[in-house]
Scaffold this motif. Structure first.
Motif, short mmCIF file in Angstrom:
data_model
loop_
_atom_site.label_atom_id
_atom_site.label_comp_id
_atom_site.label_asym_id
_atom_site.label_seq_id
_atom_site.Cartn_x
_atom_site.Cartn_y
_atom_site.Cartn_z
N GLN A 128 41.32 40.97 35.46
CA GLN A 128 41.61 39.68 36.06
C GLN A 128 42.89 39.07 35.50
N LYS A 129 43.12 39.26 34.20
CA LYS A 129 44.33 38.70 33.60
C LYS A 129 45.59 39.30 34.22
N MET A 130 45.59 40.62 34.42
CA MET A 130 46.78 41.23 35.01
C MET A 130 46.91 40.86 36.49
N GLN A 131 45.80 40.76 37.19
CA GLN A 131 45.86 40.36 38.60
C GLN A 131 46.38 38.93 38.73
N ASP A 132 45.94 38.05 37.81
CA ASP A 132 46.45 36.68 37.81
C ASP A 132 47.94 36.66 37.48
N PHE A 133 48.34 37.52 36.54
CA PHE A 133 49.76 37.59 36.16
C PHE A 133 50.60 38.04 37.35
N ILE A 134 50.11 39.03 38.09
CA ILE A 134 50.85 39.54 39.25
C ILE A 134 51.00 38.45 40.30
N ALA A 136 50.90 35.21 39.86
CA ALA A 136 51.80 34.16 39.35
C ALA A 136 53.26 34.62 39.44
N ASP A 137 53.48 35.91 39.22
CA ASP A 137 54.84 36.45 39.25
C ASP A 137 55.42 36.42 40.65
#
Length: 409
Positions: A128-134, A136-137
């Motif tokens: 979830q953290k990486m999906q949220d980062f993507i 946001a990017d």
């Protein structure tokens, strides 16, 4: 990115993804004009969240494949990350034991074996953290897209290799359950696809129906881009990302703040069909059957709108646009270059359809709608299992829960 408290877990490293990769590139920017052949042609629509979906796959000739594969050779075990379109961020690990051609909407990632286990990276990108980062990017962008440079800058918390292997092994047990559900979904989708092709062409007739069908043009049975008056607009807005590659309407946005430029948007009402016109959205199957709008709805300028005429069932018309034949014929008709290729309106006007009497249309649509409901139920169950897995991932991939790794002599 840390354990949530600003700290890197003991023994782990904070790195950029490009520092631990041997390969970071995308698929071909060459769009085939002809399809059919022995090699699979994989695009972003085939990269689901955690798996490769082959239930709706196109193929290319050996000549075209060799041209594509030379520049974008995908190996077994590589990570495939969707970098363009509404499914940006979807990731799968390549478990196929065969060569295939890959479109540029998907990136190829291959870890440096002395630093990174691909199965660990696979799980990390699903977190979830990486999906949220993507997400946001990509915020604020008109078109959802990741560049290779942005992917290379992804922040990674990297444990030692033995711990990477153990974490990946634990999470893969959940993947087994998800794989079972995925296989059930693929079988159900394939069942629907085969039945739709048979029913919509008259190759298979339903019991109780024997009347003659008429061969017509799509433009004779549907109004294309109907000219509705804008005064009926009540705020319902559908963006391209509000539709799925399975042809489902995911959401309707409330966009009452739109004040100018209304004339340029597509216009639709309940029971209309939306079809993406631009690449790669059309090839990937983006579109929807509209339900839930109040009065007139507006949407992306990259939608065609179809409205059924007299004695034509709206659902039957929608299912006509969901066939493999419709997609492949539309793809070969596209005009323009690069990312601006579009299906021309004339393709819709001249597309051949076989039209049964209205009662048979309604019966066909009812059967296919029932299958859609069964598919939706399986998708909901799969999403529930996926959510449970995500909770565990959040603990393991941040180091809040540490796994015990057996020491070797």
């Amino acid at each position: 990115m840390s354990d949530g408290k600003g700290k890197v877990p003991e023994g782990w490293e904070a790195v950029r993804l490009s520092m631990i990769l041997d390969v970071l590139k995308d698929g071909t920017h060459f769009s085939p004009q002809e399809f059919g052949g022995p090699y699979k042609y994989i695009t972003s629509k085939n990269i689901r969240f955690g798996y490769i979906d082959l239930s709706d796959i196109q193929s290319v000739s050996e000549e075209i494949h060799r041209k594509i594969y030379k520049g974008s050779p995908v190996k077994q075990g590589d990570i495939l990350l969707t970098k363009d379109g509404a499914n940006t961020g979807n990731v799968a690990i390549n478990n196929l034991e065969e060569e295939f051609s890959l479109l540029s909407s998907v990136a190829i990632l291959r870890g440096n074996k002395s630093k990174l286990e691909n199965p660990f990276l696979f799980q990390y990108l699903l977190s979830q953290k990486m999906q949220d980062f993507i997400k946001a990017d990509m915020s604020g962008q008109a078109i959802t897209r990741l560049t290779l440079q942005k992917i290379g800058n992804f922040p990674i918390l990297l444990p030692p290799l033995p711990e990477q292997r153990k974490i990946a092994a634990i999470l893969s047990t959940w993947d087994d359950s998800l794989a079972t559900l995925t296989n059930l979904l693929a079988a159900k989708r394939q069942q629907k696809r085969g039945l739709a092709e048979a029913l919509l062409t008259g190759k298979k007739r339903l019991p109780g129906f024997a009347g003659e069908w008429e061969e017509k043009k799509l433009g004779e049975v549907a109004e294309i881009n109907p000219a509705d008056t804008l005064q009926d607009f009540q705020g319902g807005f559908i963006k391209m990302e509000d539709t799925s590659e399975e042809g489902q309407l995911l959401r309707i946005s409330e966009n009452t703040s739109i004040q100018t430029g209304l004339a340029g948007f597509s216009r639709f009402r309940n029971n209309d069909t939306l079809i993406a016109k631009i690449t790669p959205c059309f090839e990937n199957g983006k579109g929807a059957y509209v339900q839930g709008v109040r009065g007139l709805g507006l949407g992306s300028t990259e939608f065609f709108v179809l409205r059924s005429k007299a004695d034509i069932d709206a659902r039957w018309l929608y299912f006509q646009t969901r066939t493999h034949h419709f997609n492949s014929r539309g793809t070969t008709s596209m005009q323009g270059s690069g990312g601006q290729r579009r299906v021309p309106r004339d393709f819709l006007v001249r597309y051949d359809v076989f039209v049964p009497p209205l009662p048979e249309q309604q019966a066909i649509a009812s059967i296919l709608s029932t299958l859609d409901g069964e598919i939706a139920s399986l998708e909901a169950l799969r999403a529930k299992v996926q959510e449970q897995k995500r909770g565990l991932m959040d603990e393991l991939l941040t180091g809040r829960i540490r796994v015990k790794v057996e020491e070797t002599c």
